[in-house]
Write a protein that holds these residues in place. Structure first.
Motif, PDB file in Angstrom:
ATOM      1  N   TRP A 276     -15.940  -4.689 -72.145  1.00  0.00           N
ATOM      2  CA  TRP A 276     -15.469  -6.249 -72.141  1.00  0.00           C
ATOM      3  C   TRP A 276     -13.787  -6.112 -71.968  1.00  0.00           C
ATOM      4  CZ3 TRP A 276     -17.834  -5.821 -77.841  1.00  0.00           C
ATOM      5  CH2 TRP A 276     -19.379  -6.036 -77.710  1.00  0.00           C
ATOM      6  N   ASP A 277     -13.514  -6.970 -71.073  1.00  0.00           N
ATOM      7  CA  ASP A 277     -12.148  -7.045 -70.690  1.00  0.00           C
ATOM      8  C   ASP A 277     -11.306  -7.067 -71.900  1.00  0.00           C
ATOM      9  OD1 ASP A 277     -10.154  -7.401 -69.146  1.00  0.00           O
ATOM     10  OD2 ASP A 277     -10.258  -9.209 -68.278  1.00  0.00           O
ATOM     11  N   THR A 368     -16.199 -14.146 -69.201  1.00  0.00           N
ATOM     12  CA  THR A 368     -15.080 -13.959 -68.469  1.00  0.00           C
ATOM     13  C   THR A 368     -14.228 -15.537 -68.432  1.00  0.00           C
ATOM     14  OG1 THR A 368     -16.004 -14.730 -66.547  1.00  0.00           O
ATOM     15  CG2 THR A 368     -16.255 -12.478 -66.862  1.00  0.00           C
ATOM     16  N   LEU A 409      -9.136  -9.952 -76.107  1.00  0.00           N
ATOM     17  CA  LEU A 409      -9.691 -10.389 -74.835  1.00  0.00           C
ATOM     18  C   LEU A 409      -8.920 -11.517 -74.473  1.00  0.00           C
ATOM     19  CD1 LEU A 409     -13.274 -10.356 -76.723  1.00  0.00           C
ATOM     20  CD2 LEU A 409     -11.933  -8.391 -75.971  1.00  0.00           C
TER      21      LEU A 409
END
Ligand SMILES: *Cc1c(COP(=O)(O)O)cnc(C)c1O
Length: 472
Positions: A276-277, A368, A409
């Motif tokens: 996960w970013d 995203t 995030l």
């Protein structure tokens, strides 16, 4: 003669209960509860009137219609406390105030199916005789953790208490070795040192706040040692001059001295969260087990995606002993929890890298900024010529729920403005929106709705709620 607040109200002005009941809006509250509220309120008014000390009289309504509207206010307030869905625009994925982890609809469907019918909960379908409760779920959870065995209790706190009670049961050997960096508080009122004490264990502090070495553990071990406990620092982090021994080194030490090494991992990440970013890798139960931990416990909700539960996995001998502990019966998970975890575990095992059909929270983490931008544009464009201004902003979501405090995030939100309303005033107004209340947050004096925590099928309701906020 004036008495403060009570005006000219006389006993004879107090309307009868029945008349109030037929005149006021019950706001969906069951009649016996409304009746109770009415009686209680009238009692307050009577005793206020009876108070000979006029100055001590409180400000109660001065006529029967004021009584009615005040009691209706109270009923309305009570009705506001009922559970209802909200739109979470805070960007906090596991929001404790808002029910922590939302449960995946597929998991819920299995829960509903098993819960609404008779089932094989404790029946062996091949013989029709008694079978082992939750056997399949336990098998899957053990598999997921790479452990010999697993079991389920009500929550992770209960799991830890059960483990302590079982392993520290002997008064002559009830010491728990724990690093001073792990004597932490997890959520409201759950403090590791207090939990140890109430479980009958003796705390044996090891090392210092920032540095604990394997030598520290070594020199603390004695015949009184019952276990080594590692508590994952799930809701805070330390940086700088920090040291902790590896799990392997601890496992070796524990083995040499024949005491179990136990991990409280909390969050229940069973996938690589660094996919996960903005998130780092969170240690998984399978990793600590493969590195030599004897037992691990973690929450069944948080990132795992099930209903609230505590999952314990590890050595067969230890798990069996836990299940035989008298206390286990008090913490035993019900069929709804077992059904939910069975489904979630199965989904994780089928799709280990993502688990999007297991954990709704994991699905939110994986969104995203591209996914979110398209939705933000679709909503914002509907307000192009409105008094309520909706603009698209970049923001960041957090994990919350005492999990992965460092994760930030990158996300997309809607910034909301309304002429004449302060950010505080606007967030209050959004809470009163229909069809659903919107929980926004304020960031740099801007009211922001983070779209990561708004489910796509709530976009329409969110748009409607913003329209309602503008017009009300
Ligand atoms: C969240 C957490 C707990 C408590 O879990 P519950 O399921 O809420 O009881 C215990 N330990 C750690 C490390 C946690 O992060």
């Amino acid at each position: 003669m004036e008495s403060p607040g009570s005006g000219d109200l006389q006993f004879r002005d107090i309307p009868p209960v029945d008349r109030i009941l037929t005149s006021i809006n019950h706001h969906g509250v069951p009649r016996p509860i409304v009746t109770h509220f009415v009686r209680q309120f009238l009692e307050e008014i009577r005793s206020n009137l009876k108070n000979v000390d006029q100055a001590a009289r409180k400000a109660y309504p001065s006529d029967s219609s004021a009584i009615m509207s005040e009691v209706e206010n109270r009923i309305a307030k009570l009705a506001q406390t009922r559970l209802r869905t909200v739109i979470n625009g805070t960007g906090v994925i596991l929001h404790t105030n808002q029910g922590r982890a939302p449960i995946h609809p597929d998991v819920m469907q299995h829960i509903a199916e098993i819960g609404t019918t008779y089932s094989t909960l404790e029946m062996d379908i091949t013989t029709g005789k008694r079978g082992r409760r939750g056997a399949y779920a336990e098998q899957l959870l053990a598999g997921l953790c790479g452990a010999e065995a697993a079991t389920i209790v009500n929550n992770c706190a209960a799991a830890l208490v059960l483990i302590l009670k079982q392993l520290c049961g002997k008064p002559e050997a009830n010491e728990v070795l724990i690093s001073r960096s792990e004597l932490v508080q997890i959520g409201g009122g759950f403090r590791i040192p207090d939990i140890l004490m109430t479980s009958g264990a003796t705390l044996r502090e090891v090392g210092t706040t920032n540095r604990t070495t394997i030598k520290d553990y070594q020199s603390a071990i004695s015949p009184a040692s019952a276990m080594i406990l590692k508590v994952h620092q799930s809701n805070f982090y330390m940086d700088g001059f920090v040291e902790n021994p590896t799990t392997q080194a601890l496992a070796e030490l524990a083995q040499t001295h024949k005491i179990p090494l136990v991990f409280d991992l909390g969050s229940g990440a069973v996938t690589d969260t660094s996919q996960w970013d903005g998130a780092a890798h969170e240690v998984t139960p399978a990793e600590v087990i493969s590195n030599g931990a004897d037992l691990v416990c973690f929450s069944g909700d948080k990132l795992f995606g099930g209903p609230q539960a505590g999952i314990i996995a590890g050595k067969n001998e230890l798990v069996s002993a836990l299940k035989k502990n008298q206390f286990f019966r008090c913490l035993r998970a019900d069929k709804l929890v077992i059904a939910g975890l069975e489904w979630a575990a199965s989904a994780w095992l089928t799709d280990p890298s993502k688990g999007h059909s297991a954990s709704r929270a994991a699905g939110l983490c994986a969104l995203t900024t591209q996914d979110l931008t398209a939705r933000a544009e679709a909503i914002a464009q509907q307000f192009s010529s409105h008094r309520l201004k909706v603009s698209i902003v970049t923001t960041s979501s957090k994990m919350g729920g005492g999990t992965m405090p460092r994760a930030v995030l990158p996300s997309v939100g809607l910034s909301i403005q309304y002429p004449g309303l302060t950010p505080d005033g606007l967030t209050q107004k959004l809470l009163k929106a229909t069809p659903l209340p919107v929980v926004a947050h304020i960031e740099n004096d801007q009211v922001i709705i983070d779209l990561r925590t708004v489910f796509p099928d709530q976009d329409e309701a969110l748009t409607e709620a913003l329209m309602h906020t503008e017009s009300s």
